[in-house]
Write an enzyme that holds these catalytic residues in place. Structure first.
Site, PDB file in Angstrom:
ATOM      1  N   GLY A 193       0.809  -1.183  -0.053  1.00  0.00           N
ATOM      2  CA  GLY A 193       0.140   0.050   0.113  1.00  0.00           C
ATOM      3  C   GLY A 193       0.846   0.946  -0.005  1.00  0.00           C
TER       4      GLY A 193
ATOM      5  N   ARG B 208       7.230   1.484   1.177  1.00  0.00           N
ATOM      6  CA  ARG B 208       7.412   0.309   1.129  1.00  0.00           C
ATOM      7  C   ARG B 208       7.775  -0.434  -0.101  1.00  0.00           C
ATOM      8  NH1 ARG B 208       2.696  -2.529   3.349  1.00  0.00           N
ATOM      9  NH2 ARG B 208       3.272  -1.410   4.969  1.00  0.00           N
TER      10      ARG B 208
ATOM     11  N   ARG C 180       1.684  10.838  -9.349  1.00  0.00           N
ATOM     12  CA  ARG C 180       1.186  11.180  -7.933  1.00  0.00           C
ATOM     13  C   ARG C 180       1.949  10.568  -6.749  1.00  0.00           C
ATOM     14  NH1 ARG C 180      -5.181  11.138  -8.989  1.00  0.00           N
ATOM     15  NH2 ARG C 180      -5.233  11.433 -11.252  1.00  0.00           N
TER      16      ARG C 180
ATOM     17  N   ARG D  16      -0.541  -8.683  -3.368  1.00  0.00           N
ATOM     18  CA  ARG D  16      -0.514  -7.568  -2.235  1.00  0.00           C
ATOM     19  C   ARG D  16       0.483  -7.854  -1.292  1.00  0.00           C
ATOM     20  NH1 ARG D  16      -2.156  -4.058   1.001  1.00  0.00           N
ATOM     21  NH2 ARG D  16      -3.293  -4.736   2.997  1.00  0.00           N
TER      22      ARG D  16
ATOM     23  N   SER E 110      -0.011  -4.782   5.065  1.00  0.00           N
ATOM     24  CA  SER E 110      -0.135  -4.811   6.474  1.00  0.00           C
ATOM     25  C   SER E 110      -1.574  -5.238   7.015  1.00  0.00           C
ATOM     26  CB  SER E 110       0.392  -3.685   7.244  1.00  0.00           C
ATOM     27  OG  SER E 110      -0.327  -2.454   6.930  1.00  0.00           O
TER      28      SER E 110
ATOM     29  N   ASP F 270      -0.721  -4.989  13.967  1.00  0.00           N
ATOM     30  CA  ASP F 270      -1.310  -4.749  14.895  1.00  0.00           C
ATOM     31  C   ASP F 270      -2.150  -5.766  15.430  1.00  0.00           C
ATOM     32  OD1 ASP F 270      -4.125  -3.365  14.283  1.00  0.00           O
ATOM     33  OD2 ASP F 270      -2.391  -2.806  12.812  1.00  0.00           O
TER      34      ASP F 270
ATOM     35  N   ARG G 290       6.479  -0.708  10.060  1.00  0.00           N
ATOM     36  CA  ARG G 290       5.612  -0.999   8.865  1.00  0.00           C
ATOM     37  C   ARG G 290       6.196  -0.976   7.768  1.00  0.00           C
ATOM     38  NH1 ARG G 290      -0.225  -0.486  10.600  1.00  0.00           N
ATOM     39  NH2 ARG G 290      -0.181   0.062  13.301  1.00  0.00           N
TER      40      ARG G 290
END
Length: 238
Positions: A20, A24, A43, A87, A90, A203, A216
């Site tokens: 996402g 990362r 973007r 994908r 997290s 989490d 993350r």
């Protein structure tokens, strides 16, 4: 080009890892791929293509939520010839025994999103993973010695869920909650392509434990290695 991707034809590999977070995406490219080159920065959504163990692999961020991943996955599938999207995101664990950093693979996904209503089915659509991707990931995780929990996850349109719906899904054995997988799986189904979501537990909704924002980005090595090994296996046996 598309309205959201500025890459040229052929810039993306057949398999794309999709976190996402754009940070990362850059982290994976810089730390796991050789000869990585930036192919999209429109973007600020960074996409790279490089080499992993001799196999071309791309990685590009999806942004947050079903609408965002639906846009990027659709354009990759239909314009850039991408066949597989994995994908690497997290998720919040919905079981006490899933510690921070644990890895889960989404065999299927529940969702509160209304995205499938566009097809006017008159019934519910159940978004599921591609079996070849899932079975390959399970085998690669086993070879790496990484525990991989496989099952159902809950894909929510809401990060701050006032109704605490995720806790009710936990009572039905759902492993984790996140915000993108249903959109990806529906996009793959619509275009006849393949998709899989592998998520690291950032989490735990039950215990209240949580990783820092920096962790993350950098602490998901097991998830990333499973995804890359899966991509490499697909290149050897498409």
């Amino acid at each position: 080009m598309t309205p959201h991707i500025e890459a040229s034809p052929g810039d993306f590999a057949k398999t794309v890892l999709m976190p996402g977070d754009p940070k990362r995406s850059r982290f994976i490219a810089e730390n796991y791929l050789s000869d990585a080159r930036l192919v999209n920065d429109l973007r600020g959504v960074q996409g790279y293509t490089g080499i992993y163990k001799g196999s071309p692999v791309s990685v590009m961020a999806s942004g947050m939520g079903i609408p965002s991943i639906s846009i990027y996955s659709h354009e990759l599938y239909t314009v850039y010839g991408v066949e597989n999207i994995i994908r690497v995101g997290s998720a919040g664990a919905l079981r006490k025994d899933l510690a921070l950093g644990s890895v889960v693979a989404a065999m299927g996904t529940c969702t509160d999103s209304n995205v499938a209503s566009q097809f006017s089915l008159g019934a519910s659509f159940s978004p599921i993973a591609d079996y070849t991707l899932l079975s390959t990931a399970v085998a690669r995780a086993d070879a790496l010695g990484v525990p991989l929990s496989v099952g159902n996850i809950y894909c929510s349109d809401l990060f701050y869920d006032a109704a605490e719906r995720s806790l009710r899904f936990a009572e039905l054995g759902v492993l984790a909650v996140e915000m993108e997988t249903a959109g990806l799986y529906i996009s793959a189904a619509r275009t006849g392509k393949r998709a899989l979501a592998i998520c690291s537990v950032s989490d735990n909704v039950i215990t209240g434990e949580a990783m820092s924002g920096e962790a993350r980005v950098t602490a998901f090595d097991d998830m990333i290695r499973i995804a890359l090994e899966t991509a490499h296996a697909l290149n050897e046996n498409p």
